[in-house]
Scaffold this motif. Structure first.
Motif, PDB file in Angstrom:
ATOM      1  N   THR A 163     -38.794  26.892  11.092  1.00 25.58           N
ATOM      2  CA  THR A 163     -38.444  27.549  10.369  1.00 25.58           C
ATOM      3  C   THR A 163     -37.130  27.030  12.201  1.00 25.58           C
ATOM      4  O   THR A 163     -37.433  27.190  12.985  1.00 25.58           O
ATOM      5  CB  THR A 163     -37.773  29.196  10.351  1.00 25.58           C
ATOM      6  N   LEU A 164     -35.145  26.983  11.714  1.00 25.61           N
ATOM      7  CA  LEU A 164     -34.224  26.109  13.096  1.00 25.61           C
ATOM      8  C   LEU A 164     -33.644  27.934  12.537  1.00 25.61           C
ATOM      9  O   LEU A 164     -33.456  28.189  12.232  1.00 25.61           O
ATOM     10  CB  LEU A 164     -33.815  25.515  12.141  1.00 25.61           C
ATOM     11  N   GLY A 165     -32.289  27.091  14.106  1.00 28.60           N
ATOM     12  CA  GLY A 165     -31.726  28.615  14.227  1.00 28.60           C
ATOM     13  C   GLY A 165     -30.255  27.968  14.108  1.00 28.60           C
ATOM     14  O   GLY A 165     -30.041  26.476  13.472  1.00 28.60           O
ATOM     15  N   THR A 166     -29.330  28.560  13.698  1.00 28.23           N
ATOM     16  CA  THR A 166     -27.911  28.264  13.003  1.00 28.23           C
ATOM     17  C   THR A 166     -27.608  26.890  14.867  1.00 28.23           C
ATOM     18  O   THR A 166     -28.024  27.245  15.957  1.00 28.23           O
ATOM     19  CB  THR A 166     -26.981  28.775  13.390  1.00 28.23           C
ATOM     20  N   ASN A 167     -26.350  25.982  14.209  1.00 27.63           N
ATOM     21  CA  ASN A 167     -26.854  24.855  15.260  1.00 27.63           C
ATOM     22  C   ASN A 167     -27.384  24.189  16.382  1.00 27.63           C
ATOM     23  O   ASN A 167     -27.245  23.377  17.030  1.00 27.63           O
ATOM     24  CB  ASN A 167     -25.758  25.314  16.335  1.00 27.63           C
ATOM     25  N   ASN A 168     -28.535  24.079  15.296  1.00 23.20           N
ATOM     26  CA  ASN A 168     -29.348  22.911  15.856  1.00 23.20           C
ATOM     27  C   ASN A 168     -28.629  21.854  15.455  1.00 23.20           C
ATOM     28  O   ASN A 168     -28.418  21.353  14.599  1.00 23.20           O
ATOM     29  CB  ASN A 168     -30.508  23.326  15.156  1.00 23.20           C
ATOM     30  N   TYR A 169     -29.545  20.841  16.566  1.00 25.56           N
ATOM     31  CA  TYR A 169     -28.696  19.125  16.373  1.00 25.56           C
ATOM     32  C   TYR A 169     -29.935  18.474  16.574  1.00 25.56           C
ATOM     33  O   TYR A 169     -30.805  18.403  17.752  1.00 25.56           O
ATOM     34  CB  TYR A 169     -27.374  19.098  17.822  1.00 25.56           C
ATOM     35  N   PHE A 170     -30.856  17.675  15.780  1.00 24.85           N
ATOM     36  CA  PHE A 170     -31.187  16.202  16.498  1.00 24.85           C
ATOM     37  C   PHE A 170     -30.601  15.338  15.967  1.00 24.85           C
ATOM     38  O   PHE A 170     -30.131  14.495  14.887  1.00 24.85           O
ATOM     39  CB  PHE A 170     -31.721  16.245  14.062  1.00 24.85           C
ATOM     40  N   GLY A 171     -30.450  14.656  17.867  1.00 23.33           N
ATOM     41  CA  GLY A 171     -29.682  13.533  17.897  1.00 23.33           C
ATOM     42  C   GLY A 171     -30.735  12.290  17.688  1.00 23.33           C
ATOM     43  O   GLY A 171     -30.416  11.433  18.704  1.00 23.33           O
ATOM     44  N   GLY A 172     -31.218  12.198  16.883  1.00 23.33           N
ATOM     45  CA  GLY A 172     -32.585  10.684  16.405  1.00 23.33           C
ATOM     46  C   GLY A 172     -33.815  11.459  16.209  1.00 23.33           C
ATOM     47  O   GLY A 172     -34.044  12.587  15.531  1.00 23.33           O
ATOM     48  N   LYS A 173     -34.796  10.683  16.134  1.00 24.95           N
ATOM     49  CA  LYS A 173     -36.072  11.063  15.430  1.00 24.95           C
ATOM     50  C   LYS A 173     -37.098  11.651  16.210  1.00 24.95           C
ATOM     51  O   LYS A 173     -36.877  12.295  17.253  1.00 24.95           O
ATOM     52  CB  LYS A 173     -36.526   9.796  15.316  1.00 24.95           C
ATOM     53  N   ALA A 174     -37.553  12.434  15.538  1.00 23.19           N
ATOM     54  CA  ALA A 174     -38.120  14.370  16.166  1.00 23.19           C
ATOM     55  C   ALA A 174     -39.256  14.442  15.057  1.00 23.19           C
ATOM     56  O   ALA A 174     -38.987  14.615  13.896  1.00 23.19           O
ATOM     57  CB  ALA A 174     -37.541  15.567  16.858  1.00 23.19           C
ATOM     58  N   ILE A 175     -40.014  14.981  15.464  1.00 22.15           N
ATOM     59  CA  ILE A 175     -41.330  15.296  14.409  1.00 22.15           C
ATOM     60  C   ILE A 175     -41.820  16.992  15.404  1.00 22.15           C
ATOM     61  O   ILE A 175     -42.263  16.831  15.975  1.00 22.15           O
ATOM     62  CB  ILE A 175     -42.773  14.904  15.032  1.00 22.15           C
ATOM     63  N   LEU A 176     -41.906  18.014  14.392  1.00 20.46           N
ATOM     64  CA  LEU A 176     -41.549  19.568  14.519  1.00 20.46           C
ATOM     65  C   LEU A 176     -43.111  19.400  13.811  1.00 20.46           C
ATOM     66  O   LEU A 176     -43.017  19.630  12.432  1.00 20.46           O
ATOM     67  CB  LEU A 176     -41.052  20.019  14.767  1.00 20.46           C
ATOM     68  N   GLY A 177     -44.176  20.538  14.000  1.00 18.19           N
ATOM     69  CA  GLY A 177     -45.362  20.402  13.979  1.00 18.19           C
ATOM     70  C   GLY A 177     -45.331  21.907  12.752  1.00 18.19           C
ATOM     71  O   GLY A 177     -44.630  22.499  12.628  1.00 18.19           O
ATOM     72  N   LYS A 178     -46.121  23.142  12.220  1.00 19.04           N
ATOM     73  CA  LYS A 178     -46.030  23.957  11.580  1.00 19.04           C
ATOM     74  C   LYS A 178     -46.022  24.768  12.176  1.00 19.04           C
ATOM     75  O   LYS A 178     -46.682  25.712  13.629  1.00 19.04           O
ATOM     76  CB  LYS A 178     -47.726  24.138  10.786  1.00 19.04           C
ATOM     77  N   TYR A 179     -45.510  25.821  11.577  1.00 18.80           N
ATOM     78  CA  TYR A 179     -45.307  27.295  11.556  1.00 18.80           C
ATOM     79  C   TYR A 179     -44.511  27.153  13.690  1.00 18.80           C
ATOM     80  O   TYR A 179     -44.541  28.288  14.330  1.00 18.80           O
ATOM     81  CB  TYR A 179     -46.063  28.034  12.391  1.00 18.80           C
ATOM     82  N   CYS A 180     -43.355  26.702  13.535  1.00 19.73           N
ATOM     83  CA  CYS A 180     -42.132  26.530  15.131  1.00 19.73           C
ATOM     84  C   CYS A 180     -41.338  27.380  14.374  1.00 19.73           C
ATOM     85  O   CYS A 180     -40.527  27.352  13.400  1.00 19.73           O
ATOM     86  CB  CYS A 180     -42.068  24.939  15.111  1.00 19.73           C
ATOM     87  N   GLN A 181     -40.923  27.781  15.547  1.00 16.54           N
ATOM     88  CA  GLN A 181     -39.022  28.789  15.838  1.00 16.54           C
ATOM     89  C   GLN A 181     -38.549  28.312  16.080  1.00 16.54           C
ATOM     90  O   GLN A 181     -38.361  28.145  17.937  1.00 16.54           O
ATOM     91  CB  GLN A 181     -39.416  30.658  15.365  1.00 16.54           C
ATOM     92  N   ILE A 182     -36.961  28.000  16.063  1.00 16.21           N
ATOM     93  CA  ILE A 182     -36.141  27.529  17.017  1.00 16.21           C
ATOM     94  C   ILE A 182     -35.078  28.212  16.892  1.00 16.21           C
ATOM     95  O   ILE A 182     -34.710  28.754  15.908  1.00 16.21           O
ATOM     96  CB  ILE A 182     -36.210  25.652  15.756  1.00 16.21           C
ATOM     97  N   GLY A 183     -34.333  28.486  17.954  1.00 10.30           N
ATOM     98  CA  GLY A 183     -33.746  29.107  19.226  1.00 10.30           C
ATOM     99  C   GLY A 183     -32.918  28.976  17.604  1.00 10.30           C
ATOM    100  O   GLY A 183     -32.321  28.047  17.831  1.00 10.30           O
ATOM    101  N   ARG A 184     -31.098  29.926  17.576  1.00 10.44           N
ATOM    102  CA  ARG A 184     -29.768  29.164  17.731  1.00 10.44           C
ATOM    103  C   ARG A 184     -29.214  27.697  19.001  1.00 10.44           C
ATOM    104  O   ARG A 184     -30.153  27.942  20.225  1.00 10.44           O
ATOM    105  CB  ARG A 184     -28.983  30.400  18.223  1.00 10.44           C
ATOM    106  N   ASP A 185     -28.569  27.195  18.668  1.00  8.90           N
ATOM    107  CA  ASP A 185     -27.735  26.177  19.622  1.00  8.90           C
ATOM    108  C   ASP A 185     -29.084  25.226  20.187  1.00  8.90           C
ATOM    109  O   ASP A 185     -28.912  24.885  21.336  1.00  8.90           O
ATOM    110  CB  ASP A 185     -26.857  26.544  20.686  1.00  8.90           C
ATOM    111  N   VAL A 186     -30.137  24.736  19.461  1.00 12.74           N
ATOM    112  CA  VAL A 186     -30.701  24.507  20.592  1.00 12.74           C
ATOM    113  C   VAL A 186     -30.693  22.796  19.939  1.00 12.74           C
ATOM    114  O   VAL A 186     -30.315  22.470  19.113  1.00 12.74           O
ATOM    115  CB  VAL A 186     -32.710  24.366  19.881  1.00 12.74           C
ATOM    116  N   ALA A 187     -31.317  21.864  21.035  1.00 17.59           N
ATOM    117  CA  ALA A 187     -30.742  20.292  21.029  1.00 17.59           C
ATOM    118  C   ALA A 187     -32.435  19.507  21.029  1.00 17.59           C
ATOM    119  O   ALA A 187     -32.523  19.436  22.014  1.00 17.59           O
ATOM    120  CB  ALA A 187     -29.458  19.669  21.633  1.00 17.59           C
ATOM    121  N   PHE A 188     -32.106  18.103  20.179  1.00 17.18           N
ATOM    122  CA  PHE A 188     -33.331  17.396  20.107  1.00 17.18           C
ATOM    123  C   PHE A 188     -32.446  16.237  20.989  1.00 17.18           C
ATOM    124  O   PHE A 188     -31.847  16.203  19.480  1.00 17.18           O
ATOM    125  CB  PHE A 188     -33.816  18.002  19.803  1.00 17.18           C
ATOM    126  N   HIS A 189     -32.268  15.307  21.958  1.00 21.74           N
ATOM    127  CA  HIS A 189     -31.465  13.986  21.239  1.00 21.74           C
ATOM    128  C   HIS A 189     -32.110  12.874  22.646  1.00 21.74           C
ATOM    129  O   HIS A 189     -33.524  13.013  23.550  1.00 21.74           O
ATOM    130  CB  HIS A 189     -30.915  14.297  23.104  1.00 21.74           C
TER     131      HIS A 189
END
Length: 219
Positions: free
Chosen positions: A62-88
């Motif tokens: 699950t993601l949080g509000t305002n998550n940004y994925f600025g390119g290729k990303a692989i996330l596994g199972k049962y991850c929790q992503i907080g608000r305002d997180v960025a992957f560059h």
């Protein structure tokens, strides 16, 4: 519940509509770039998330509000992503004349000079509020990225990191417990076996020497 609260909740629901993609993936209408996403199932994507390139979300991540994925990303199972997180996972050129790759210069041809290294996040990872993860970083299973961290280097499994740049604070458990958890890979088990392991999820693991006693029901 007061009528005013009911009205407020109703207005919130209709102002933040969601739709279903694939098998039980709930996506906010206010999220962009969803066509880049490969869903693992049971994913929750709230409002104002943005995907700029291919992103793989593992089962029930699950993601949080305002998550940004600025390119290729692989996330596994049962991850929790907080608000305002960025992957560059991309970087501007730094060895050329300019870092400016906007279309207003040479019609954007300089974008070809960008570099990209995919980001890989393991399973059962918690990413706190406001974290930034940079290109090429690999985060191990069970790790915790503390709020506000800027993660520039790989993170070992079941390790807590914090700061800018993020540094290891400590391991969550003993090496023995970590080894057993990495062999168990509970996130890959079917629902019925995870249910049998329920007592393990409520156990404080720094108080036990081994998780083997909790695995007996699986045999």
């Amino acid at each position: 519940m007061a009528l005013s609260d009911k009205i407020r909740r109703f207005l919130q629901r209709i102002s933040k509509p969601t739709y279903t993609v694939g098998k039980g993936n709930q996506v906010s209408f206010w999220t962009t770039g969803v066509h880049h996403v490969q869903f693992g199932g049971g994913n929750l994507i709230p409002e104002n998330c943005a995907f700029a390139d291919k992103t793989l979300l593992g089962f029930r991540t699950t993601l949080g509000t305002n998550n940004y994925f600025g390119g290729k990303a692989i996330l596994g199972k049962y991850c929790q992503i907080g608000r305002d997180v960025a992957f560059h996972s991309t970087n501007h050129p730094i060895s050329h004349l300019t870092t400016y790759i906007n279309r207003q210069l040479f019609n954007g041809e300089l974008k070809a000079l960008k570099t990209e290294q995919p980001i890989r996040i393991g399973n059962d990872v918690w990413v706190g509020h406001g974290v930034i993860v940079l290109a090429g970083v690999e985060v191990g299973d069970g790790a915790i990225l503390a709020a506000g961290s800027v993660v520039t280097q790989n993170v070992e499994p079941y390790t807590i990191v914090a700061g800018n740049p993020a540094k290891p604070l400590r391991k969550r458990f003993s090496d023995k417990i970590i080894g057993e958890l990495l062999l168990l890979k509970w996130w890959d088990l079917p629902e019925d076996q995870i249910l049998k392991l329920k007592p393990l999820f409520f156990q404080t693991l720094d108080e036990v020497q081994s998780i083997q006693d909790f695995l007996i029901p699986l045999k």
